[in-house]
Write an enzyme that holds these catalytic residues in place. Structure first.
Site, PDB file in Angstrom:
ATOM      1  N   GLN A 309     -14.702 -49.581  50.924  1.00  0.00           N
ATOM      2  CA  GLN A 309     -15.625 -50.123  51.922  1.00  0.00           C
ATOM      3  C   GLN A 309     -16.910 -49.304  51.969  1.00  0.00           C
ATOM      4  O   GLN A 309     -18.019 -49.855  52.002  1.00  0.00           O
ATOM      5  CB  GLN A 309     -14.939 -50.124  53.295  1.00  0.00           C
ATOM      6  CG  GLN A 309     -15.720 -50.779  54.402  1.00  0.00           C
ATOM      7  CD  GLN A 309     -14.916 -50.819  55.697  1.00  0.00           C
ATOM      8  OE1 GLN A 309     -13.683 -50.706  55.686  1.00  0.00           O
ATOM      9  NE2 GLN A 309     -15.595 -50.993  56.806  1.00  0.00           N
ATOM     10  N   THR A 312     -19.011 -49.935  48.798  1.00  0.00           N
ATOM     11  CA  THR A 312     -19.749 -51.203  48.870  1.00  0.00           C
ATOM     12  C   THR A 312     -21.014 -51.046  49.699  1.00  0.00           C
ATOM     13  O   THR A 312     -22.096 -51.528  49.313  1.00  0.00           O
ATOM     14  CB  THR A 312     -18.853 -52.293  49.479  1.00  0.00           C
ATOM     15  OG1 THR A 312     -17.715 -52.503  48.637  1.00  0.00           O
ATOM     16  CG2 THR A 312     -19.618 -53.606  49.607  1.00  0.00           C
ATOM     17  N   GLU A 328      -6.531 -36.394  53.373  1.00  0.00           N
ATOM     18  CA  GLU A 328      -5.205 -35.891  52.987  1.00  0.00           C
ATOM     19  C   GLU A 328      -4.254 -37.037  53.270  1.00  0.00           C
ATOM     20  O   GLU A 328      -4.174 -37.525  54.398  1.00  0.00           O
ATOM     21  CB  GLU A 328      -4.848 -34.637  53.784  1.00  0.00           C
ATOM     22  CG  GLU A 328      -3.602 -33.936  53.271  1.00  0.00           C
ATOM     23  CD  GLU A 328      -2.378 -34.260  54.100  1.00  0.00           C
ATOM     24  OE1 GLU A 328      -1.496 -34.986  53.578  1.00  0.00           O
ATOM     25  OE2 GLU A 328      -2.300 -33.819  55.248  1.00  0.00           O
ATOM     26  N   CYS A 362       3.922 -35.062  55.999  1.00  0.00           N
ATOM     27  CA  CYS A 362       3.274 -35.358  54.719  1.00  0.00           C
ATOM     28  C   CYS A 362       3.886 -34.526  53.606  1.00  0.00           C
ATOM     29  O   CYS A 362       3.934 -34.950  52.449  1.00  0.00           O
ATOM     30  CB  CYS A 362       1.779 -35.074  54.802  1.00  0.00           C
ATOM     31  SG  CYS A 362       0.924 -35.867  56.169  1.00  0.00           S
TER      32      CYS A 362
END
Length: 579
Positions: A309, A312, A328, A362
């Site tokens: 996004q 663009t 991350e 994570c």
């Protein structure tokens, strides 16, 4: 439990223009402040919540008080008072009891987001000119508020809203959050100290570590209260203005963090906390001409979409700047055992790495490679440890593994588990069971695959599911290649358990790009700020390393300056003259 008081900071901002007397006062301060050095950072000592300890009693009281207030009402914007919903309210529920409403948060409109950005940019005009010492003092003061006055309130909110047990909430919402505030100050000092060390005669060069010209958009995840604090403090400390969108399940804990920053003296407007529809907020923020950086923690797929996004918009010349993209993201992290490993120790570490906080870190371990000679001992020790673990609500002190965060996560993980139970390539060593009738509880589960290329070695689940492969002892070298190639294209955390130093060195070298955080003979979770910076590469992010000056550098636009003291006597160079 103490109620957070809104104390208006001494430096406040109007949307139209900064107060002139404040600007002049700051300019005068620059003339007299000298070259201050910030204090050395330190890691916040952990409280352990042993039976009969004072902290256990204080936390129990904080949890009980918070339960009596449910559902807590969170405003759509962080600068507003609790209870001021603003817009349609969205409800969140306890992960441990999905019939109990935890919070109701208001939702901002597109116009609200635009106004928040404009107000942040207006506030930045004065904030960026405040001396570093003054900005640092605010975050150091906030660290003390986190570790003291609001410690148990923050931990209680993290336990109930995000499903963490006391220890996991302690190391997150108290210790790590305070560490981020303190260490980021020292990392900023490190950056500001980076000045040219060589100058020609009568020349002087220096570096002006400017903040970004626009604003930083920070998006924080559900699993760590501290991450939101870092995504705010890293750019703000460098003089930036921040638009902060936290995950829904952290709406309340993030609001507390924001209130703490205001109480510590952060000028209103510098950090704009907004809740509501993620797509609306993100599209509004990233369509703004002043968008200068994204600081993101979340899934790799979402980060890729946001990058696309932004790309663009760059191609269409919608931004003044080329925005920084710092992220991350996902991980499919590994433990690797060598035949020389202390197998019992490796098994204990693997239980913690895979199943603490229900595998929702994570950095959590979700794949393990075990030599054939050590497999019986390894899995026997794993089952022995799992037999001692309890699964239950976070506020039950004996629970080691809590719930997964919500129904969407529960359904995704259990659907895969149902499929795995019918897969003849997999053997269930432990678990494989779950119960979503009250809360979203999944028992710690271990599958052993009889093939090295099972899809589970590449599929991120973000839950308490571990997949193992048993390899022939003599195939250690080829297993290194397997570990490197698998993992879904991610490269966040990994390790080697071995007592053979040659094997350790070989693993470190061959797996150099397989993990941004690599460990030897210890689990792959719980990087400590100041000791191990954190972040991965490949599909796991931009490897900017939270807990280091590297991340803060992303939010600077350095300007180099050169001054000459002499005069130019001649335009021509000696080579221009004829003999």
């Amino acid at each position: 439990m103490k109620t957070i008081l809104r104390i208006r900071p001494r430096l406040s901002f109007l949307p139209q223009q900064p107060h002139r007397h404040i600007a002049s006062r700051i300019a005068a301060r620059h003339l007299t402040s000298g070259n201050y050095r910030v204090p050395a950072p330190f890691n916040e000592p952990n409280l352990h919540y042993a039976p009969g300890s004072p902290e256990r009693q204080q936390l129990a009281e904080a949890v009980a008080t918070l339960k009596q207030r449910l559902p807590v009402r969170v405003p759509a914007q962080g600068g507003r008072a609790a209870g001021d919903s603003q817009g349609e309210a969205v409800s969140t529920y306890l992960p441990s009891d999905h019939q109990v409403k935890f919070s109701e948060y208001g939702c901002v409109s597109e116009a609200d987001v635009t106004k928040a950005i404009d107000a942040a940019l207006q506030a930045k005009k004065v904030w960026q000119d405040m001396t570093f010492h003054d900005r640092a003092s605010i975050f150091l003061r906030a660290a003390d508020l986190v570790s003291g006055k609001y410690r148990f309130e923050l931990i209680a909110a993290t336990m109930l809203g995000q499903g963490k047990n006391p220890w996991q909430a302690e190391i997150d919402a108290a210790a790590e959050l305070a560490d981020f505030f303190r260490y980021n100050v020292s990392f900023a000092q490190e950056i500001y100290d980076r000045q040219p060390t060589v100058n020609s005669p009568s020349h002087h060069g220096r570096t002006d570590w400017r903040p970004l010209e626009g604003f930083v958009y920070s998006v924080s995840p559900f699993n760590f209260t501290a991450i939101g604090g870092n995504l705010v403090s890293a750019p703000a400390l460098m003089g930036n203005a921040v638009l902060w969108k936290p995950a829904p399940m952290t709406a309340y804990s993030s609001w507390i963090v924001h209130q703490i920053l205001l109480e510590a003296g952060l000028p209103e407007g510098v950090v704009q906390l907004v809740n509501g529809d993620a797509k609306l907020i993100t599209e509004t923020a990233m369509a703004h001409r002043e968008f200068s950086a994204l600081s993101f923690i979340g899934s790799s797929d979402v980060f890729r979409s946001l990058w696309a996004q932004a790309a663009t918009n760059v191609a269409q010349n919608k931004y003044r700047d080329f925005p920084r993209m710092a992220g991350e993201t996902s991980g499919k992290n590994f433990h690797l055992l060598h035949p020389s490993a202390d197998t019992v120790n490796a098994a204990k570490h693997t239980v913690r790495a895979s199943f603490e906080y229900a595998g929702q870190k994570c950095s959590a371990c979700s794949r393990v490679y075990v030599p054939e000679s050590q497999a019986p001992v390894f899995f026997e020790q794993m089952k022995k440890e799992l037999a001692r673990l309890k699964v239950g609500p976070a506020e039950v002190s004996t629970a080691f593994t809590g719930p997964v965060i919500d129904k969407k996560a529960f359904d995704k993980i259990t659907k895969l588990m149902d499929s795995a139970e019918q897969d003849d390539r997999l053997t269930t060593i432990a678990g494989g069971t779950y119960d979503g009738s009250v809360g979203y509880f999944i028992d710690p589960t271990i599958y052993v695959s009889n093939t090295p290329d099972h899809p589970l070695f590449d599929t991120e689940l973000f839950g308490p599911v571990l997949t193992a492969y048993v390899y022939p002892d003599n195939d250690f070298d080829s297993v290194l290649d397997l570990v490197d190639q698998q993992g879904g294209g991610f490269a966040l955390t990994g390790n080697i358990f071995a007592n053979d130093q040659t094997a350790i060195r070989k693993a470190e070298n061959r797996l150099r790009y397989a993990a941004g955080n690599f460990y030897v003979n210890c689990k792959i979770t719980a990087a400590v700020i100041g000791q191990q910076s954190f972040g991965g590469a490949r599909g796991s992010g931009t490897c900017d390393k939270a807990g280091s000056s590297g991340l803060l550098l992303r939010f600077t636009a350095p300007r180099t300056l050169k001054e000459e003291y002499g005069k130019l006597d001649e335009v021509l160079y000696p080579s221009n003259f004829d003999a």
